[in-house]
Design an enzyme around this catalytic site. Structure first.
Site, PDB file in Angstrom:
ATOM      1  N   ARG A  82      82.227  56.676  43.218  1.00  0.00           N
ATOM      2  CA  ARG A  82      81.163  56.062  42.440  1.00  0.00           C
ATOM      3  C   ARG A  82      81.603  55.668  41.029  1.00  0.00           C
ATOM      4  O   ARG A  82      82.490  56.296  40.444  1.00  0.00           O
ATOM      5  CB  ARG A  82      79.955  57.012  42.344  1.00  0.00           C
ATOM      6  CG  ARG A  82      79.297  57.255  43.692  1.00  0.00           C
ATOM      7  CD  ARG A  82      78.269  58.356  43.658  1.00  0.00           C
ATOM      8  NE  ARG A  82      77.578  58.472  44.935  1.00  0.00           N
ATOM      9  CZ  ARG A  82      78.021  59.190  45.973  1.00  0.00           C
ATOM     10  NH1 ARG A  82      79.145  59.896  45.856  1.00  0.00           N
ATOM     11  NH2 ARG A  82      77.352  59.224  47.106  1.00  0.00           N
ATOM     12  N   HIS A 107      82.334  52.920  46.670  1.00  0.00           N
ATOM     13  CA  HIS A 107      83.318  52.537  47.686  1.00  0.00           C
ATOM     14  C   HIS A 107      83.561  51.028  47.767  1.00  0.00           C
ATOM     15  O   HIS A 107      83.688  50.469  48.862  1.00  0.00           O
ATOM     16  CB  HIS A 107      82.897  53.053  49.048  1.00  0.00           C
ATOM     17  CG  HIS A 107      83.011  54.537  49.225  1.00  0.00           C
ATOM     18  ND1 HIS A 107      83.861  55.315  48.468  1.00  0.00           N
ATOM     19  CD2 HIS A 107      82.380  55.385  50.099  1.00  0.00           C
ATOM     20  CE1 HIS A 107      83.755  56.570  48.865  1.00  0.00           C
ATOM     21  NE2 HIS A 107      82.864  56.646  49.837  1.00  0.00           N
ATOM     22  N   HIS A 177      88.841  56.995  54.837  1.00  0.00           N
ATOM     23  CA  HIS A 177      87.543  57.650  54.996  1.00  0.00           C
ATOM     24  C   HIS A 177      87.256  58.031  56.449  1.00  0.00           C
ATOM     25  O   HIS A 177      86.169  57.740  56.976  1.00  0.00           O
ATOM     26  CB  HIS A 177      86.437  56.730  54.476  1.00  0.00           C
ATOM     27  CG  HIS A 177      85.197  57.437  54.038  1.00  0.00           C
ATOM     28  ND1 HIS A 177      84.438  58.210  54.895  1.00  0.00           N
ATOM     29  CD2 HIS A 177      84.569  57.491  52.838  1.00  0.00           C
ATOM     30  CE1 HIS A 177      83.390  58.696  54.237  1.00  0.00           C
ATOM     31  NE2 HIS A 177      83.453  58.275  52.988  1.00  0.00           N
ATOM     32  N   ASP A 247      79.211  67.066  48.704  1.00  0.00           N
ATOM     33  CA  ASP A 247      79.672  65.699  48.452  1.00  0.00           C
ATOM     34  C   ASP A 247      80.230  65.689  47.033  1.00  0.00           C
ATOM     35  O   ASP A 247      79.705  65.039  46.132  1.00  0.00           O
ATOM     36  CB  ASP A 247      78.538  64.690  48.611  1.00  0.00           C
ATOM     37  CG  ASP A 247      79.043  63.244  48.652  1.00  0.00           C
ATOM     38  OD1 ASP A 247      80.275  63.045  48.635  1.00  0.00           O
ATOM     39  OD2 ASP A 247      78.207  62.319  48.691  1.00  0.00           O
ATOM     40  N   GLU A 311      88.611  63.047  51.274  1.00  0.00           N
ATOM     41  CA  GLU A 311      89.088  61.765  50.779  1.00  0.00           C
ATOM     42  C   GLU A 311      89.950  61.963  49.525  1.00  0.00           C
ATOM     43  O   GLU A 311      89.458  62.398  48.489  1.00  0.00           O
ATOM     44  CB  GLU A 311      87.901  60.869  50.440  1.00  0.00           C
ATOM     45  CG  GLU A 311      86.866  60.762  51.549  1.00  0.00           C
ATOM     46  CD  GLU A 311      85.489  60.433  51.000  1.00  0.00           C
ATOM     47  OE1 GLU A 311      85.382  59.526  50.137  1.00  0.00           O
ATOM     48  OE2 GLU A 311      84.522  61.105  51.407  1.00  0.00           O
TER      49      GLU A 311
END
Length: 346
Positions: A82, A107, A177, A247, A311
């Protein structure tokens, strides 16, 4: 083993054909990759009994990948993760990029690298994918050229080596991803046991933008010793409540720029183990809580926690932080990244 020749696999909305390639190793493992988004479509790997099974999630058709917002298996960019408000300042100039995650950029934007067709060719055991991202793509400055070299090794390692150049200063953070589930017979990853070699993670606000580093000690985020993913999801931790699970970006131990092991995940039933090595400064751990409704490769529907993602990338919103220059690619410099995913049975 040499990469197979391309086979047809759908098309873009303008009729441009898409293809998929197969990589194999001496242990019977097999990986399929598409030129749409340099996407990892499938990874077949043996379990402890030698039975091949799928270890990554996927959609059934190219159109499903184009329609999805899950970035399933794709290489994402120009900016992985982000950017606050879809804005940054670079060399005194203000830029606005796509805002596709509430008010933030995520992304690469609406038509990031996951929806681009990459040029692909084979070079012995390697699949080589190339992309030219034009000036203004997603709002980013400079024409960016990316090369990605992929190899499936006999020990079960999927080796990813990136190189990129730009004709103007531009932010750059690329990541693969894939969503992993090491047990192809159970659509839930909460019993997977994870170890992350990091003493700190980036705490976030309600928009999932980092607000500062936090030590993992005493929190649900402490995976320095292996623990099942599901055992932490219901801890009374406000950081978990913000996004319904994990996350968050971890700060792996060891110097960025040096390839080191940053995470290991094991699945008790299948005996499979996933090991991730990278030279990136950050590792985003996403527990897949928002996968509800995504179409699986056999037409089934994934639920929450059907897969997890790890990731390797720059830090989220780094372009607006004190180390912004560390995330900028400038003309005359070759940007490189090396990440390795290995699936085996110890």
């Amino acid at each position: 083993m040499p990469v197979s020749t391309a086979t047809a696999w759908g098309q873009l909305p303008d009729g441009t054909p898409l293809h998929r390639w197969t990589l194999r190793n001496a242990r019977g493992g097999q990986v399929e990759i598409s030129d749409l988004g340099a996407t990892l479509l499938s990874w077949q790997s043996p379990d402890r009994h030698g039975r091949l099974g799928e270890v990554v999630l996927g959609h059934p058709t190219a159109q499903h990948y184009l329609d999805s917002n899950a970035y399933m298996g794709a290489v994402v960019g120009r900016w992985a993760n982000r950017i606050r408000g879809g804005r940054f300042r670079l060399d005194g100039i203000d830029y606005k990029v796509d805002r596709n995650d509430g008010g933030n950029h995520l992304h690469g934007g609406h038509d990031g690298f996951h929806r681009h067709r990459w040029d692909a060719d084979t070079d012995g055991d390697d699949l080589v994918l190339r992309l030219v991202s034009p000036e203004g793509d997603g709002g980013f400055p400079g024409e960016l050229r990316v090369d990605l070299r992929v190899r499936l090794e006999d020990d079960g390692t999927l080796d990813l080596r990136y190189e990129a150049t730009s004709d103007a200063p531009t932010p750059l953070s690329l990541t693969a991803h894939p969503y992993f589930n090491l047990n192809d017979r159970r659509p839930d990853i909460r019993d997977h046991v994870i170890r992350i070699g990091a003493d700190e993670f980036l705490a976030i606000d309600a928009g999932a933008i980092p607000v500062g580093r936090q030590h993992v000690a005493g929190t649900a985020f402490d995976f320095r010793e292996p623990a099942p993913i599901g055992s932490r999801l219901h801890w009374p931790d406000p950081q978990l409540r913000l996004v319904g699970g994990f996350d968050h970006c971890y700060v792996p131990r060891g110097p960025a720029g040096t390839l080191r092991t940053v995470a290991v995940v094991t699945e008790p039933s299948s005996g499979r183990r996933l090991t991730i090595d990278t030279d990136r400064p950050g590792l985003q751990f996403y527990s897949g809580q928002k996968l509800t409704g995504q179409t699986g490769r056999h037409g089934d529907t994934y639920g929450p926690f059907a897969g997890f993602a790890l990731e390797a990338q720059a830090f989220p919103d780094q372009v607006n932080g004190p180390d912004a220059d560390g995330a900028i690619l400038r003309p005359g410099v070759v940007w490189r990244q090396h990440t390795r995913y290995r699936v085996d049975t110890p």
